[in-house]
Enzyme design. Structure first.
Site, PDB file in Angstrom:
ATOM      1  N   ALA A 279       6.554  -5.479   9.689  1.00 39.04           N
ATOM      2  CA  ALA A 279       6.791  -5.079   8.296  1.00 39.04           C
ATOM      3  C   ALA A 279       6.172  -3.725   7.971  1.00 39.04           C
ATOM      4  O   ALA A 279       6.599  -3.061   7.015  1.00 39.04           O
ATOM      5  CB  ALA A 279       6.252  -6.149   7.350  1.00 39.04           C
ATOM      6  N   LYS A 283       7.682  -0.337   5.833  1.00 35.70           N
ATOM      7  CA  LYS A 283       6.871   0.017   4.651  1.00 35.70           C
ATOM      8  C   LYS A 283       6.718  -1.163   3.687  1.00 35.70           C
ATOM      9  O   LYS A 283       6.460  -0.973   2.491  1.00 35.70           O
ATOM     10  CB  LYS A 283       7.448   1.236   3.925  1.00 35.70           C
ATOM     11  N   LYS A 284       6.852  -2.371   4.211  1.00 38.16           N
ATOM     12  CA  LYS A 284       6.683  -3.571   3.389  1.00 38.16           C
ATOM     13  C   LYS A 284       5.231  -4.050   3.399  1.00 38.16           C
ATOM     14  O   LYS A 284       4.815  -4.809   2.524  1.00 38.16           O
ATOM     15  CB  LYS A 284       7.617  -4.678   3.882  1.00 38.16           C
ATOM     16  N   VAL A 285       4.488  -3.623   4.398  1.00 37.99           N
ATOM     17  CA  VAL A 285       3.041  -3.826   4.482  1.00 37.99           C
ATOM     18  C   VAL A 285       2.426  -2.458   4.762  1.00 37.99           C
ATOM     19  O   VAL A 285       2.953  -1.701   5.590  1.00 37.99           O
ATOM     20  CB  VAL A 285       2.670  -4.822   5.600  1.00 37.99           C
TER      21      VAL A 285
END
Length: 311
Positions: A279, A283-285
């Site tokens: 992730a 760029k989700k984390v």
């Protein structure tokens, strides 16, 4: 790399005494070296930071665990306002409503499913769900509520509809009742799935101007995301609930903290199997996020890891 840097943390034996608390046991997990025990400790520390910081905490999970006693753990997190946002699947409504009025029963994984079918018993893993404890009781309770809501207005957002269901259930054992009471939004991207979804469809067939506006849910989520100073997530299992959580967090460059409890593996490229490391590339984390993947049964790990916060 300096060899001594790699050898600075000796493995310590776990020593349990009669007065040992759960938080002390988890602390010993952290010094025990391996394997999942250390990850449980890391998850506990991350969750402690989430609960103590001024940040927005997401809780995502699939419906199956609500058929088990783990429902009580989720309910306590909601009741104590330890989480700010829930993202789940429609089956959560099914099991939460059904179990408010009827019992599910301890069963077994190894039983003749053809015989269970003849007996009017549905099997969910090793939980037995009698016919009368599922579809009919959900219809009996949900349809009159939809009638009331329809008379009030024709269009509802998903999260407002869930609050209204919880309000009318009015039972402390219910997750959606406590979500309503504490104004914690429950988002279900797959709103038409499951038994409650079928009630919504049936009601729509009889009242064609009835609407569930899921884009209002997305608007509410966008407000939450863009207003948040920091975000953290406790994600149980994968699927749409996990993905919707990390998807929205990409719009603020990713989660600051995350704990993912799963039994899925990444070899098949599935979202459920994807580690939180993956992730980061989306760029989700965030790159500097504090996170851990914990492999194991959430019905064991979740109660253990949050128990110290529920005393």
């Amino acid at each position: 790399m300096d060899r001594n840097e790699l050898l600075k943390e000796p493995v310590k034996d776990i020593s349990i005494k009669s007065e040992t608390t759960i938080s002390e046991l988890i602390g010993m997990f952290g010094r025990s070296g391996g394997f999942t025990a250390k990850k449980i400790y890391e998850g506990y520390e991350i969750i402690k930071e989430m609960f103590n910081d001024d940040e927005t905490t997401f809780l995502s999970f699939p419906a199956d665990i609500i058929s088990t006693g783990t429902r009580g753990i989720i309910n306590e997190l909601v009741k104590r306002k330890l989480v700010d946002v829930i993202i789940t699947t429609n089956g959560t409504l099914d099991h939460d409503i059904a179990r408010t009025y009827r019992d599910y029963y301890a069963g077994t994984f190894n039983f003749s499913d053809a015989m269970l079918r003849d007996l009017g018993i549905n099997r969910l893993g090793n939980v037995f769900v009698p016919d009368e404890s599922y579809g009919s009781i959900i219809e009996e309770k949900v349809m009159p509520i939809l009638d009331e809501l329809y008379k009030e207005k024709k269009e509802w957002s998903g999260y407002e509809l869930i609050w209204e269901l919880g309000k009318r259930i009015n039972n402390e054992s219910s997750i959606i009742y406590n979500a309503y009471k504490n104004r914690i939004p429950v988002f279900i991207p797959g709103m038409t799935d499951g038994s409650v979804g079928s009630q919504l469809w049936s009601f729509y067939e009889m009242n064609r101007d009835f609407r569930i506006n899921l884009l209002e849910d997305e608007h509410k989520l966008s407000d939450i995301i863009f207003d948040a100073k920091k975000t953290g997530a406790i994600m149980i299992g994968g699927g749409i609930s996990k993905h919707h959580t990390i998807w929205w967090n990409q719009f603020r460059d990713g989660l600051n903290q995350a704990v993912y409890i799963t039994t899925a593996q990444e070899y098949d490229g599935s979202l459920s199997g994807a580690k939180l490391e993956e992730a980061i590339s989306w760029k989700k984390v965030r790159e500097d996020a504090r996170f851990v993947n914990i492999y194991g049964d959430a019905t064991v790990i979740l109660p253990l890891i949050v128990a110290p916060f529920l005393k």
